[in-house]
Design a protein around this motif. Structure first.
Motif, PDB file in Angstrom:
ATOM      1  N   LEU A  55      27.739  -7.315  10.827  1.00  0.00           N
ATOM      2  CA  LEU A  55      26.686  -6.379  10.933  1.00  0.00           C
ATOM      3  C   LEU A  55      26.393  -5.621  12.244  1.00  0.00           C
ATOM      4  N   SER A  56      26.739  -6.294  13.248  1.00  0.00           N
ATOM      5  CA  SER A  56      26.457  -5.559  14.484  1.00  0.00           C
ATOM      6  C   SER A  56      27.358  -4.475  14.810  1.00  0.00           C
ATOM      7  N   LYS A  57      28.464  -4.481  14.029  1.00  0.00           N
ATOM      8  CA  LYS A  57      29.705  -3.515  14.299  1.00  0.00           C
ATOM      9  C   LYS A  57      29.321  -2.520  13.105  1.00  0.00           C
ATOM     10  N   ILE A  58      28.692  -2.866  12.227  1.00  0.00           N
ATOM     11  CA  ILE A  58      28.261  -1.733  11.253  1.00  0.00           C
ATOM     12  C   ILE A  58      27.154  -0.963  11.520  1.00  0.00           C
ATOM     13  N   ASP A  59      25.930  -1.408  12.314  1.00  0.00           N
ATOM     14  CA  ASP A  59      24.767  -0.885  12.764  1.00  0.00           C
ATOM     15  C   ASP A  59      24.176  -1.856  13.980  1.00  0.00           C
ATOM     16  N   ASN A  60      24.560  -1.425  14.986  1.00  0.00           N
ATOM     17  CA  ASN A  60      23.967  -2.162  16.087  1.00  0.00           C
ATOM     18  C   ASN A  60      22.644  -2.053  16.553  1.00  0.00           C
ATOM     19  N   SER A  61      21.874  -1.234  15.701  1.00  0.00           N
ATOM     20  CA  SER A  61      20.552  -1.042  15.893  1.00  0.00           C
ATOM     21  C   SER A  61      19.572  -2.105  15.139  1.00  0.00           C
ATOM     22  N   ILE A  62      20.157  -2.769  14.369  1.00  0.00           N
ATOM     23  CA  ILE A  62      19.482  -3.887  13.615  1.00  0.00           C
ATOM     24  C   ILE A  62      19.733  -5.139  14.394  1.00  0.00           C
ATOM     25  N   HIS A  63      18.394  -5.809  14.605  1.00  0.00           N
ATOM     26  CA  HIS A  63      18.160  -6.742  15.455  1.00  0.00           C
ATOM     27  C   HIS A  63      16.943  -7.713  14.505  1.00  0.00           C
ATOM     28  N   PHE A  64      17.764  -8.807  14.101  1.00  0.00           N
ATOM     29  CA  PHE A  64      16.755  -9.660  13.139  1.00  0.00           C
ATOM     30  C   PHE A  64      16.207 -10.925  14.052  1.00  0.00           C
ATOM     31  N   LYS A  65      14.982 -10.894  13.610  1.00  0.00           N
ATOM     32  CA  LYS A  65      14.372 -12.162  14.257  1.00  0.00           C
ATOM     33  C   LYS A  65      15.000 -13.593  13.304  1.00  0.00           C
ATOM     34  N   HIS A  66      14.810 -14.753  14.225  1.00  0.00           N
ATOM     35  CA  HIS A  66      15.303 -15.823  13.584  1.00  0.00           C
ATOM     36  C   HIS A  66      14.248 -17.090  13.267  1.00  0.00           C
ATOM     37  N   ILE A  67      14.117 -17.842  12.418  1.00  0.00           N
ATOM     38  CA  ILE A  67      13.510 -19.172  12.127  1.00  0.00           C
ATOM     39  C   ILE A  67      14.704 -19.837  11.992  1.00  0.00           C
ATOM     40  N   VAL A  68      14.542 -20.962  12.959  1.00  0.00           N
ATOM     41  CA  VAL A  68      15.728 -22.178  12.365  1.00  0.00           C
ATOM     42  C   VAL A  68      15.125 -23.535  11.996  1.00  0.00           C
ATOM     43  N   LYS A  69      15.706 -24.185  11.381  1.00  0.00           N
ATOM     44  CA  LYS A  69      15.363 -25.519  10.918  1.00  0.00           C
ATOM     45  C   LYS A  69      15.885 -26.624  12.158  1.00  0.00           C
ATOM     46  N   LEU A  70      14.830 -27.343  12.520  1.00  0.00           N
ATOM     47  CA  LEU A  70      15.308 -28.074  13.664  1.00  0.00           C
ATOM     48  C   LEU A  70      14.526 -29.335  13.442  1.00  0.00           C
ATOM     49  N   ALA A  71      15.220 -30.750  13.468  1.00  0.00           N
ATOM     50  CA  ALA A  71      14.659 -31.996  13.497  1.00  0.00           C
ATOM     51  C   ALA A  71      14.552 -32.755  14.761  1.00  0.00           C
ATOM     52  N   GLU A  72      13.524 -33.016  15.288  1.00  0.00           N
ATOM     53  CA  GLU A  72      13.423 -33.990  16.377  1.00  0.00           C
ATOM     54  C   GLU A  72      12.276 -34.669  16.583  1.00  0.00           C
ATOM     55  N   PRO A  73      12.610 -35.924  16.176  1.00  0.00           N
ATOM     56  CA  PRO A  73      13.795 -36.770  16.125  1.00  0.00           C
ATOM     57  C   PRO A  73      14.549 -36.490  14.594  1.00  0.00           C
ATOM     58  N   HIS A  74      15.818 -36.859  14.673  1.00  0.00           N
ATOM     59  CA  HIS A  74      16.428 -36.911  13.494  1.00  0.00           C
ATOM     60  C   HIS A  74      16.583 -38.227  12.980  1.00  0.00           C
ATOM     61  N   PHE A  75      17.483 -38.284  11.880  1.00  0.00           N
ATOM     62  CA  PHE A  75      17.417 -39.661  11.128  1.00  0.00           C
ATOM     63  C   PHE A  75      17.748 -40.953  11.945  1.00  0.00           C
ATOM     64  N   SER A  76      18.702 -40.518  13.076  1.00  0.00           N
ATOM     65  CA  SER A  76      19.334 -41.332  14.090  1.00  0.00           C
ATOM     66  C   SER A  76      18.419 -41.787  15.067  1.00  0.00           C
ATOM     67  N   ASN A  77      17.187 -41.200  15.121  1.00  0.00           N
ATOM     68  CA  ASN A  77      16.266 -41.448  16.225  1.00  0.00           C
ATOM     69  C   ASN A  77      15.118 -42.131  15.646  1.00  0.00           C
ATOM     70  N   ASP A  78      14.209 -42.859  16.492  1.00  0.00           N
ATOM     71  CA  ASP A  78      13.070 -43.341  16.117  1.00  0.00           C
ATOM     72  C   ASP A  78      11.897 -42.735  16.863  1.00  0.00           C
ATOM     73  N   GLU A  79      12.361 -42.082  18.025  1.00  0.00           N
ATOM     74  CA  GLU A  79      11.469 -41.482  18.890  1.00  0.00           C
ATOM     75  C   GLU A  79      11.664 -39.806  19.390  1.00  0.00           C
ATOM     76  N   TYR A  80      10.792 -39.127  19.654  1.00  0.00           N
ATOM     77  CA  TYR A  80      10.847 -37.640  19.985  1.00  0.00           C
ATOM     78  C   TYR A  80      11.558 -37.479  21.262  1.00  0.00           C
ATOM     79  N   SER A  81      12.449 -36.634  21.878  1.00  0.00           N
ATOM     80  CA  SER A  81      13.045 -36.245  23.020  1.00  0.00           C
ATOM     81  C   SER A  81      12.731 -34.825  23.408  1.00  0.00           C
ATOM     82  N   SER A  82      12.117 -34.484  24.479  1.00  0.00           N
ATOM     83  CA  SER A  82      11.994 -33.058  24.920  1.00  0.00           C
ATOM     84  C   SER A  82      13.409 -32.478  25.270  1.00  0.00           C
ATOM     85  N   ASN A  83      14.369 -33.537  25.864  1.00  0.00           N
ATOM     86  CA  ASN A  83      15.716 -33.238  26.028  1.00  0.00           C
ATOM     87  C   ASN A  83      16.411 -32.712  25.021  1.00  0.00           C
TER      88      ASN A  83
END
Length: 246
Positions: A55-83
């Motif tokens: 898309l950037s090659k077709i029209d480089n004036s288009i800049h999407f914003k992004h929402i991403v799915k992010l688990a912290e902690p994930h299934f393998s962790n019991d506690e949260y980590s800022s790192n």
């Protein structure tokens, strides 16, 4: 963040190649959809990456914003980590080739009962807020959305004021969050699955009626919607125009 967020989960090569999806995203952007929801957990993520490059090659004036799915902690962790949170955000920035994420859809996973999740989240809520605030100060994220998994978790998160907004399921069938949404401030939630991921349901109710239902709750500011064809996009263009002029 646009009222309709392009949901990338169901993107696939079976439906079309990078050229196909790039054209769909181009038309979606010009129709008023300026935000994409994605996850590295989705099979579609690699296709999304190559589509955005095309898309950037077709029209480089288009800049999407992004929402991403992010688990912290994930299934393998019991506690949260800022790192770990920082590492995951930076991985998305690199993968999507952007300097900033519009939002993270944060969730506390781990292999715990919901009651224990709430307890552990409460204990680390100050640390989580500090981690999120640090990402904001660095200019790496704009907002943090909480995907609670349960009404009780959302109730606790609301009370502790850790997040900017919430991200929940909402449609005429899945209404478990409606009561607590009615107590949220206007425009502080993003909905998922407005069509209940059911083609028969959409045919019966109609896409516009379902979107109108979704936004009938004042707390809802945007909804994440999977769009896989120009015909589907054309079906909701009138609704997008109405939202833009509202």
């Amino acid at each position: 963040m646009s009222p309709i967020v392009f949901g990338s989960m169901r993107m696939s090569q079976d439906k079309g190649d990078e050229e196909y999806w790039a054209e769909l995203l181009r038309q979606a952007y010009h129709a008023g959809i300026d935000t994409i929801h994605s996850s590295m957990e989705y099979d579609s993520f690699t296709l999304l990456q190559s589509t955005l490059q095309r898309l950037s090659k077709i029209d480089n004036s288009i800049h999407f914003k992004h929402i991403v799915k992010l688990a912290e902690p994930h299934f393998s962790n019991d506690e949260y980590s800022s790192n770990r949170l920082n590492e995951k955000v930076n991985s998305y920035l690199e993968a999507l080739q952007v300097d900033k994420l519009e939002a993270i859809q944060w969730m506390w996973r781990s292999n715990l009962s919901d009651q224990k999740r709430v307890v552990n989240f409460t204990k680390q809520s100050k640390q989580i807020k500090e981690g999120i605030d640090s990402l904001k100060r660095k200019g790496l994220i704009e907002t943090a959305l909480c995907f609670p998994y349960s009404v009780e978790f959302m109730r606790k998160a609301l009370k502790l004021k850790v997040f900017d907004d919430f991200c929940v399921y909402r449609n005429p069938i899945e209404q478990e969050y409606d009561e607590i949404l009615s107590n949220c401030k206007k425009g502080t939630a993003v909905s998922i699955r407005p069509f209940f991921a059911d083609k028969a349901f959409v045919v019966k109710e109609g896409p516009i009626k379902l979107l109108e239902y979704n936004f009938s709750e004042p707390a809802i500011r945007s909804t994440i919607l999977s769009i896989s064809s120009l015909s589907q996009l054309n079906e909701i263009k009138g609704f997008l125009n109405a939202k833009a002029s509202f």
